[in-house]
Design a protein around this motif. Structure first.
Motif, PDB file in Angstrom:
ATOM      1  N   ASP A 111       0.822  -1.209   0.000  1.00  0.00           N
ATOM      2  CA  ASP A 111       0.000   0.000   0.000  1.00  0.00           C
ATOM      3  C   ASP A 111       0.856   1.258   0.000  1.00  0.00           C
ATOM      4  N   ASN A 137      -3.686  -6.944  -7.986  1.00  0.00           N
ATOM      5  CA  ASN A 137      -4.956  -6.868  -7.269  1.00  0.00           C
ATOM      6  C   ASN A 137      -5.121  -5.525  -6.559  1.00  0.00           C
ATOM      7  N   ARG A 138      -4.048  -5.044  -5.930  1.00  0.00           N
ATOM      8  CA  ARG A 138      -4.117  -3.752  -5.247  1.00  0.00           C
ATOM      9  C   ARG A 138      -4.333  -2.614  -6.256  1.00  0.00           C
ATOM     10  N   CYS A 139      -3.696  -2.717  -7.409  1.00  0.00           N
ATOM     11  CA  CYS A 139      -3.889  -1.685  -8.431  1.00  0.00           C
ATOM     12  C   CYS A 139      -5.349  -1.642  -8.871  1.00  0.00           C
ATOM     13  N   TYR A 140      -5.943  -2.816  -9.031  1.00  0.00           N
ATOM     14  CA  TYR A 140      -7.362  -2.884  -9.413  1.00  0.00           C
ATOM     15  C   TYR A 140      -8.231  -2.235  -8.341  1.00  0.00           C
ATOM     16  N   GLU A 141      -7.945  -2.544  -7.080  1.00  0.00           N
ATOM     17  CA  GLU A 141      -8.737  -1.988  -5.977  1.00  0.00           C
ATOM     18  C   GLU A 141      -8.589  -0.467  -5.886  1.00  0.00           C
ATOM     19  N   LYS A 142      -7.407   0.045  -6.197  1.00  0.00           N
ATOM     20  CA  LYS A 142      -7.123   1.466  -6.074  1.00  0.00           C
ATOM     21  C   LYS A 142      -7.393   2.246  -7.356  1.00  0.00           C
ATOM     22  N   PRO A 163      -8.617   0.970 -15.310  1.00  0.00           N
ATOM     23  CA  PRO A 163      -9.754   0.935 -14.372  1.00  0.00           C
ATOM     24  C   PRO A 163     -11.078   0.850 -15.122  1.00  0.00           C
ATOM     25  N   THR A 167     -10.203  -7.051 -16.005  1.00  0.00           N
ATOM     26  CA  THR A 167      -9.185  -7.127 -14.962  1.00  0.00           C
ATOM     27  C   THR A 167      -8.117  -8.155 -15.335  1.00  0.00           C
TER      28      THR A 167
END
Length: 286
Positions: A111, A137-142, A163, A167
């Motif tokens: 993060d 996965n973090r890039c997708y969430e952010k 975004p 995915t």
């Protein structure tokens, strides 16, 4: 110190405007890996005038890196990759802001690695599946765009995940395979649906999934940087058409070919499933 940002990057003007160059100075790009493609990604972004770069790597340079890695010299053997590349970046732009992650990327720091990041460029080792899936996965969430450019033979294959679009998991379908070997094959055929490099591999023994090694060339690494950083420019400046998954590009200079790839169902498409079976036989030696 005889450095002036506007003068140093003045030759970019014409392909970018003065305002766009000023915008690039404020952007932050994260790059996981300081080896072959990662090292050259960071140097190319620095020469583009990007003002903030996060880099990570826990490895040291060795003699076998010399054929393709920007920071690999006889003089840098056994030196930390991240320290060497940081010094090279500062030598291009003494004002550049570097976020340094010398332990690599894991759950404890991912993060922080992606904090305030406008774009992530994937440069992890091919076999670093766990770290890659974590960062993707973090890039997708952010909501952070992802660019990955794979050095293949004497060419480069590009994928981009934006975004709101397909995915990485919908494309690669890692979860469809239970074994690490199966997931690595999924990654390979997803990166390179056209497989333009396949016909001119002259020594099959140079590829060994079990020993986690494969051949490489400096030409492919340079092509990766040229393609990926062009996409970085378009994404960071919001300018120009961005081709994103399920579409991709594969240019092979040896084969004199450019292929625009399309995998609408990702690796669940029937043709990709066929490629998986073929690749699985090659990898297993059966």
């Amino acid at each position: 110190m005889d450095f002036n940002y506007d003068v140093a990057f003045s030759r970019n003007i014409g392909w970018v405007t003065h305002d766009e160059q000023a915008s690039l100075r404020t952007k932050r790009v994260a790059i996981a890996g300081c080896g072959g493609v990662g090292g050259l990604h960071s140097l190319t972004l620095a020469r583009l005038g990007v003002g903030k770069i996060n880099i990570s790597d826990f490895d040291q340079f060795d003699i076998h890196n010399i054929n393709r890695q920007s920071g690999a010299f006889v003089s840098t053997k056994d030196q930390d990759k991240i320290e060497v590349m940081s010094a090279m970046l500062k030598d291009i732009n003494p004002e550049i802001e570097i976020g340094s992650f010398p332990a690599g990327i894991d759950e404890t720091n991912v993060d922080r690695f992606l904090d305030g990041v406008d774009l992530y460029i994937d440069s992890l080792d091919f076999f670093a599946l766990a770290a890659r899936k974590l960062v993707f996965n973090r890039c997708y969430e952010k909501g952070i765009p992802v660019v990955t450019a794979a050095p293949l033979g004497m060419g480069a294959a590009l994928l981009c995940f934006m975004p709101g679009k397909m995915t990485y998991e919908e494309y690669f379908r890692f979860n469809d395979k239970q074994t690490e070997e199966g997931q690595l094959i999924q990654f390979l055929i997803g990166l390179s649906p056209a497989m333009l490099q396949r016909n001119y591999l002259v020594d099959q023994d140079a590829v060994d999934f079990h020993e986690q090694r494969g051949p490489s060339t400096a030409m492919s690494v340079n092509l990766c940087a040229g393609i990926a950083e062009t996409y970085a420019l378009k994404i960071l400046l919001g300018r120009g058409k961005v081709l994103c998954a399920p579409y991709g590009l594969h240019f092979d200079a040896y084969k004199n070919k450019l292929s625009k790839t399309w995998c609408p169902f990702g690796n669940r498409g029937w043709l990709q499933k066929l490629k998986f079976k073929i690749a699985e036989k090659v990898v297993s030696g059966k």
